[in-house]
Write a protein that holds these residues in place. Structure first.
Motif, PDB file in Angstrom:
ATOM      1  N   HIS A 188      47.378  97.027  67.700  1.00 47.38           N
ATOM      2  CA  HIS A 188      46.432  95.652  68.135  1.00 47.38           C
ATOM      3  C   HIS A 188      45.284  95.373  67.133  1.00 47.38           C
ATOM      4  N   LEU A 189      44.946  96.105  66.505  1.00 50.79           N
ATOM      5  CA  LEU A 189      43.681  96.072  65.409  1.00 50.79           C
ATOM      6  C   LEU A 189      44.576  95.254  64.270  1.00 50.79           C
ATOM      7  N   VAL A 190      45.352  95.632  63.816  1.00 50.18           N
ATOM      8  CA  VAL A 190      46.138  95.186  62.582  1.00 50.18           C
ATOM      9  C   VAL A 190      46.608  93.905  62.975  1.00 50.18           C
ATOM     10  N   ALA A 191      47.203  93.666  64.077  1.00 50.02           N
ATOM     11  CA  ALA A 191      47.580  92.167  64.413  1.00 50.02           C
ATOM     12  C   ALA A 191      46.417  91.288  64.469  1.00 50.02           C
ATOM     13  N   THR A 192      45.435  91.708  64.848  1.00 54.96           N
ATOM     14  CA  THR A 192      44.386  90.888  64.997  1.00 54.96           C
ATOM     15  C   THR A 192      43.743  90.408  63.564  1.00 54.96           C
ATOM     16  N   ILE A 193      43.819  91.600  62.576  1.00 55.30           N
ATOM     17  CA  ILE A 193      43.350  91.279  61.355  1.00 55.30           C
ATOM     18  C   ILE A 193      44.490  90.416  60.738  1.00 55.30           C
ATOM     19  N   ILE A 194      45.630  90.601  60.946  1.00 61.30           N
ATOM     20  CA  ILE A 194      46.555  89.501  60.291  1.00 61.30           C
ATOM     21  C   ILE A 194      46.470  88.076  60.889  1.00 61.30           C
ATOM     22  N   ARG A 195      46.178  88.049  62.133  1.00 59.49           N
ATOM     23  CA  ARG A 195      45.976  86.688  62.489  1.00 59.49           C
ATOM     24  C   ARG A 195      44.566  86.310  61.963  1.00 59.49           C
ATOM     25  N   ASP A 196      43.471  86.893  61.731  1.00 58.35           N
ATOM     26  CA  ASP A 196      42.306  86.242  61.288  1.00 58.35           C
ATOM     27  C   ASP A 196      42.699  85.833  59.786  1.00 58.35           C
ATOM     28  N   LEU A 197      43.236  86.709  58.977  1.00 53.51           N
ATOM     29  CA  LEU A 197      43.619  86.289  57.577  1.00 53.51           C
ATOM     30  C   LEU A 197      44.519  84.994  57.524  1.00 53.51           C
ATOM     31  N   GLN A 198      45.216  85.058  58.625  1.00 53.76           N
ATOM     32  CA  GLN A 198      46.145  83.568  58.484  1.00 53.76           C
ATOM     33  C   GLN A 198      45.231  82.547  58.825  1.00 53.76           C
ATOM     34  N   GLN A 199      44.460  82.459  59.578  1.00 53.69           N
ATOM     35  CA  GLN A 199      43.494  81.538  59.746  1.00 53.69           C
ATOM     36  C   GLN A 199      42.657  81.208  58.558  1.00 53.69           C
ATOM     37  N   GLN A 200      42.273  82.209  57.711  1.00 54.93           N
ATOM     38  CA  GLN A 200      41.552  82.187  56.627  1.00 54.93           C
ATOM     39  C   GLN A 200      42.419  81.286  55.675  1.00 54.93           C
ATOM     40  N   GLY A 201      43.689  81.270  55.825  1.00 54.22           N
ATOM     41  CA  GLY A 201      44.721  80.405  54.697  1.00 54.22           C
ATOM     42  C   GLY A 201      45.291  81.632  54.035  1.00 54.22           C
ATOM     43  N   LYS A 202      45.174  82.971  54.172  1.00 55.55           N
ATOM     44  CA  LYS A 202      45.663  83.910  53.238  1.00 55.55           C
ATOM     45  C   LYS A 202      47.192  83.886  53.754  1.00 55.55           C
ATOM     46  N   THR A 203      48.076  84.586  52.638  1.00 51.16           N
ATOM     47  CA  THR A 203      49.484  84.573  52.633  1.00 51.16           C
ATOM     48  C   THR A 203      49.724  86.084  53.019  1.00 51.16           C
ATOM     49  N   ILE A 204      50.452  86.266  53.970  1.00 52.93           N
ATOM     50  CA  ILE A 204      50.982  87.729  54.358  1.00 52.93           C
ATOM     51  C   ILE A 204      52.203  87.898  54.466  1.00 52.93           C
ATOM     52  N   PHE A 205      52.595  88.955  53.612  1.00 52.36           N
ATOM     53  CA  PHE A 205      54.214  89.392  53.706  1.00 52.36           C
ATOM     54  C   PHE A 205      54.032  90.702  53.867  1.00 52.36           C
ATOM     55  N   PHE A 206      54.596  91.104  55.084  1.00 51.96           N
ATOM     56  CA  PHE A 206      55.117  92.265  55.709  1.00 51.96           C
ATOM     57  C   PHE A 206      56.468  92.696  56.108  1.00 51.96           C
ATOM     58  N   SER A 207      56.479  93.983  55.963  1.00 52.64           N
ATOM     59  CA  SER A 207      57.831  94.340  56.407  1.00 52.64           C
ATOM     60  C   SER A 207      57.678  95.368  57.528  1.00 52.64           C
ATOM     61  N   THR A 208      58.687  95.227  58.698  1.00 55.32           N
ATOM     62  CA  THR A 208      58.802  95.884  59.704  1.00 55.32           C
ATOM     63  C   THR A 208      60.026  96.080  60.508  1.00 55.32           C
ATOM     64  N   HIS A 209      60.054  96.929  61.382  1.00 55.15           N
ATOM     65  CA  HIS A 209      61.212  97.049  62.195  1.00 55.15           C
ATOM     66  C   HIS A 209      60.856  96.910  63.638  1.00 55.15           C
ATOM     67  N   ILE A 210      59.639  96.531  63.920  1.00 54.61           N
ATOM     68  CA  ILE A 210      59.259  96.479  65.352  1.00 54.61           C
ATOM     69  C   ILE A 210      59.302  95.040  65.462  1.00 54.61           C
ATOM     70  N   ILE A 211      60.155  94.558  66.591  1.00 55.68           N
ATOM     71  CA  ILE A 211      60.322  93.151  66.716  1.00 55.68           C
ATOM     72  C   ILE A 211      58.967  92.690  67.464  1.00 55.68           C
ATOM     73  N   PRO A 212      58.404  92.854  68.569  1.00 52.01           N
ATOM     74  CA  PRO A 212      57.196  92.178  69.029  1.00 52.01           C
ATOM     75  C   PRO A 212      56.066  91.824  68.071  1.00 52.01           C
ATOM     76  N   ASP A 213      55.925  92.588  66.910  1.00 47.65           N
ATOM     77  CA  ASP A 213      55.013  92.409  66.084  1.00 47.65           C
ATOM     78  C   ASP A 213      55.397  90.858  65.372  1.00 47.65           C
ATOM     79  N   ILE A 214      56.561  90.888  65.116  1.00 44.85           N
ATOM     80  CA  ILE A 214      57.019  89.744  64.158  1.00 44.85           C
ATOM     81  C   ILE A 214      57.144  88.337  65.174  1.00 44.85           C
ATOM     82  N   GLU A 215      57.510  88.397  66.528  1.00 46.61           N
ATOM     83  CA  GLU A 215      57.506  87.459  66.999  1.00 46.61           C
ATOM     84  C   GLU A 215      56.179  86.744  67.451  1.00 46.61           C
ATOM     85  N   THR A 216      55.129  87.759  67.593  1.00 45.16           N
ATOM     86  CA  THR A 216      53.914  87.000  67.925  1.00 45.16           C
ATOM     87  C   THR A 216      53.039  86.476  66.497  1.00 45.16           C
TER      88      THR A 216
END
Lengths: 321, 289, 270
Positions: A176-204
């Motif tokens: 949850h912490l990481v998801a929050t951080i990614i969302r915050d960074l997205q709002q700051q206009g940062k680009t995020i490229f991440f790999s995963t195999h966990i679907i719910p993360d990606i959807e949100t």
């Protein structure tokens, strides 16, 4: 504006075994990640996600094709100046403390001492490691190391974050912490490229995804489109009057999934939604839920593996200058 | 309580074993052999750049072997193997003075060993040109064993030039060249040598030799007195007692008796020269039989 | 104070080395060995002081080389094999900077080790000398130069480890190969001297002769850095030999570094 990440026909093959057989880990990858975008990179284990990320970070050399970060060749050290990187299963100098580790990384990035100190304090707080700031990394749990890795990636306030499986090894709270951080960074206009195999993360989290199957790029585009493609089926739950029977009326030809007392759930086609809705209302019933039938990741991969031609959103324009 | 009894029982058993071991004495000991070292080149390669240390270790091994074999087990040391070891040690570090000193102490009284011993000492002299001991040793070997007073004098002069303050050389060369009393010179040489050693087993070996020499010197003086009194040399040593010149014949520290040789000189029955033999060959012959 | 990244990496490598348990225990062993100089030298009949110098220099040499080998294994090979290297290589620095930084750290560590052991050795020698009468003076200058020689050997072997690490994909292989180079490097001179003295011509097949000559020119000649004899027996040090050894060591090490960084550039960090 240059793209944050561009790859063109990126390929990597290894020679394996005694016979030195060529094994393709990655074949002709074409992706373009715009600045400010959150891009999810999906694939099962061994699909070539880590290989791609290592090429982007200059850790390995592609056998063919090219990769650019902000228009600079990925193999050049300077290309990594605006990039924060978290490797899969990060492994740090375990004889150091988090504070010392961040000081070393800051020094390598030629950051001013003042900034290093401020960022260290801020980031260790952000990943809730403030209390462990002066403890040796040797004694850290897997989750703590992972969170420290995220702090290390964020140290220099990078414009692009490349995260290899950032959620792995984390408990639900950490995730949850990481998801929050990614969302915050997205709002700051940062680009995020991440790999995963966990679907719910990606959807949100993701604006767009790329899907790799056995080194082949199978899909690039919106995750919703991938998981809920056109012609997808829906599930409708309706509450009907007591005397109503599913064998009669508009819902009769559809597949009944389950029913309990007055609640009925059917699987229907997208094109039938409006007529069914009208029929339900006409029979004095009401619609409780209407949701698209979501495909599981396995189904998606199976589906994508079936295609011989990669489904691309569009053909790439000529790579960045 | 049970544990206490068990513990006491075990302690008793251990005490019995220790007592048994000391009763068994030397019977349970493995035979002590001096190793045959690989060639100097192989030793140098194994030493990984520490050939001086390797040389010292071989010398230590020789020293400890000799101490245990000679002074403690009272067995005859394998002299040839010891020499081969010291030779390799001085190939590794030709400046290793310990080796030369030890070799001189061990082999200078074994006549068949003198040629190789002198070769070893000359190797040392080449690397330690300012060390007076080496020409001093060579001089003694040439004089007492090879009966070559000219070469002996040459080396003694060399030693004296390197150590001009030592009065030893003057008295030694006087006896060697002018008075011609070999025994007296040998006693003088041996005393000077013993003064320098701190190794108890080597000291033991040398003292034994010194006592023998002193006894011979004593008997020789008695023979000289007898000869002047009776105008003829004595036929047996017993005649000296009868004539009242000496009270008794001193004991030979080598376990034999003193007697006259064919030329009428007093000699011991020491079989030192026989100790210089090839142990490997002897073992081989024994096995063949 | 903003240091160049090379020195930062070097500094943290140094720190890592100091916190390495293995290195700590090796240094403790060294201390024990140097104290045992007192006992070891007492067995000498004629030259206890020479034996003491000999023993302590050998201890310093073996331990310094062992520490360098293990540091090379733990701080270079293991790091590159494990993913700890990703962290540094994910930064905007070149691999050359990374490798040179590592080497700097290693240099600093082995300097520290050789100085520490050297000081302990000097202390032990003073103790030995106190208990002896009429001993020659210790040639402290030669003693110091002998340590420089030991340090040079450890630097060279460190660079060898670096080269093998840049090539190999396993951590233990460079370690073992460096040990091999150490063994060969210590003996090429002796074998060559042996052959040139004509002692071995009869037994040696010709190809073996070529092999020896080849390895003499190919492998580092570590005997050049051996000034122990001069220190033990207080002989006059030929300045030319010292100068030649230093020049040889520096150039050889630099060649190894250039090779290592070049090869490392093209390596995949899998």
């Amino acid at each position: 504006m240059t793209s944050a990440i561009t790859t063109s026909r990126l390929s990597k093959s290894y020679k394996k075994g005694v016979r030195r057989q060529q094994v393709a880990a990655l074949a002709n990858l074409d992706i373009e990640v715009q600045q400010g975008e959150v891009f999810g990179f999906i694939g099962s284990n061994g699909a070539g996600k880590s290989t791609t990320i290592k090429i982007l970070m200059g850790l390995i050399k592609p056998t063919d094709g090219q990769a650019w970060l902000f228009g600079q060749q990925a193999s050049a050290p300077a290309a990594r100046a605006r990039v924060g990187y978290l490797s899969e299963h990060p492994h740090f100098y375990d004889f150091l403390t988090p504070v010392e580790l961040l000081r070393l990384l800051g020094a390598m990035r030629q950051m001013p001492q003042q900034d290093i100190r401020q960022q260290t304090e801020k980031l260790l707080g952000l990943v809730s490691l403030s209390e462990a700031a002066d403890r040796k990394i040797r004694g850290f749990s897997k989750g703590m190391v992972q969170r420290l890795g995220i702090a290390a990636a964020l140290l220099d306030d990078p414009d692009l974050l490349i995260l290899d499986e950032p959620m792995s090894g984390l408990d639900p709270l950490g995730r949850h912490l990481v998801a929050t951080i990614i969302r915050d960074l997205q709002q700051q206009g940062k680009t995020i490229f991440f790999s995963t195999h966990i679907i719910p993360d990606i959807e949100t989290l993701c604006d767009r995804v790329g899907i790799l199957v056995r080194g082949q790029q199978k899909y690039v585009g919106s995750i919703q489109e991938a998981l809920y493609p056109a012609g997808n089926r829906f599930e409708i739950t309706v509450r009907m009057p007591e005397q109503w029977r599913p064998e009669q009326g508009i819902l009769a030809p559809h597949h009944l999934l389950w029913h309990k007392e007055s609640l009925y759930k059917f699987e229907i086609a997208e094109t039938d939604i409006s007529s069914i809705a009208q029929g339900v209302i006409a029979s004095n019933g009401s619609i409780v839920t209407l949701e698209p039938k979501r495909r599981s990741l396995e189904e998606l991969f199976l589906d994508l593996s079936g295609h011989s031609e990669p489904t691309t959103e569009r053909t790439l324009a000529s790579p960045a200058p | 309580m049970k544990r206490l009894l068990l513990g006491l029982g075990l302690a008793g058993l251990l005490a019995w074993l220790i007592a048994l071991h000391s009763n068994l004495g030397g019977k349970t000991m493995a035979p002590l052999r001096f190793p045959t070292y690989p060639p100097a080149l192989a030793l140098e390669m194994m030493a990984l750049g520490n050939k001086e240390l390797a040389s010292t270790l071989i010398f230590y091994n020789a020293q400890f072997y000799f101490g245990e074999k000679y002074a403690w087990r009272k067995e005859e040391p394998e002299y040839q193997r010891l020499f081969a070891g010291l030779d390799k040690a001085t190939d590794l570090d030709p400046r290793n003075m310990d080796c030369y000193y030890f070799a001189q102490g061990l082999f200078s009284d074994i006549k068949p060993a003198i040629p190789v011993l002198n070769r070893l000492l000359k190797k040392g002299l080449e690397s330690r040109p300012t060390d007076w001991y080496l020409p001093f040793f060579l001089s003694a070997n040439y004089y007492f064993q090879l009966k070559d007073p000219v070469t002996a004098a040459h080396y003694l002069q060399k030693a004296a030039a390197l150590n001009p303050d030592n009065a030893l050389f003057a008295s030694l060369s006087a006896r060697m060249l002018y008075q011609g009393n070999q025994t007296e010179a040998a006693v003088l040489y041996l005393r000077a040598f013993i003064k320098e050693t701190n190794n108890p087993s080597v000291q033991k070996l040398l003292l034994k030799r010194l006592y023998a020499l002193e006894a011979i010197h004593y008997l020789e003086q008695a023979v000289a007195t007898f000869t002047t009194q009776h105008n003829r040399p004595p036929r047996t040593l017993a005649e000296l007692i009868h004539a009242g010149i000496i009270k008794k014949i001193p004991a030979d520290p080598y376990g034999g008796t003193f007697e006259f040789d064919a030329t009428g000189r007093v000699v011991t029955t020491s079989k030192l020269a026989e100790a210089w033999k090839d142990h490997d060959k002897r073992d081989h012959n024994q096995q063949a039989q | 104070m903003a240091l160049h990244p090379t020195f930062m990496i070097g500094y943290y490598t140094f720190k890592g080395g100091l916190r390495d348990r293995l290195v700590q225990s090796l240094l403790l062993t060294g201390l024990f060995f140097l104290l045992s100089t007192l006992v070891f030298s007492s067995f000498s009949m004629r030259q206890p002081l020479e034996v003491a110098i000999n023993y302590s220099l050998a201890t310093v040499q073996i331990l310094t080389i062992l520490v360098t080998l293990f540091l090379g294994l733990n701080l270079l090979s293991r790091e590159i094999e494990s993913r700890a290297g990703y962290l540094v290589m994910g930064q905007p620095i070149s691999r050359t900077v990374y490798l040179l930084g590592k080497f700097c750290g290693l240099c600093l560590l082995s300097l520290l080790v050789v100085s520490f052991l050297g000081l302990c050795a000097a202390g032990g020698l003073l103790l030995v000398k106190l208990g002896l009468k009429d001993t020659p003076a210790i040639a402290w200058g030669n003693f110091f130069v002998a340590h420089i020689g030991i340090w040079m050997i450890s630097l060279l072997l460190g660079a060898v480890t670096l080269l093998f690490t840049a090539l190999a994909t396993s951590a233990v292989l460079p370690f073992l190969m460096t040990i091999g180079v150490w063994f060969i490097g210590q003996s090429t001179q002796a074998v060559k001297n042996y052959l040139e003295a004509g002692l071995g011509e009869q037994q040696m097949p010709r190809f073996l002769n070529w092999l020896v000559t080849g390895s003499f020119y190919c492998f580092p000649n570590l005997s050049l850095f051996d000034f122990k004899t001069y220190a033990i027996y207080g002989l006059a040090l030929p300045p030319l030999a010292v100068g030649y050894a230093m020049a040889y060591g520096t150039i050889y090490t630099m060649i190894l570094l250039v090779l290592a960084t070049t090869l490392f550039q093209h390596r995949d960090m899998t």
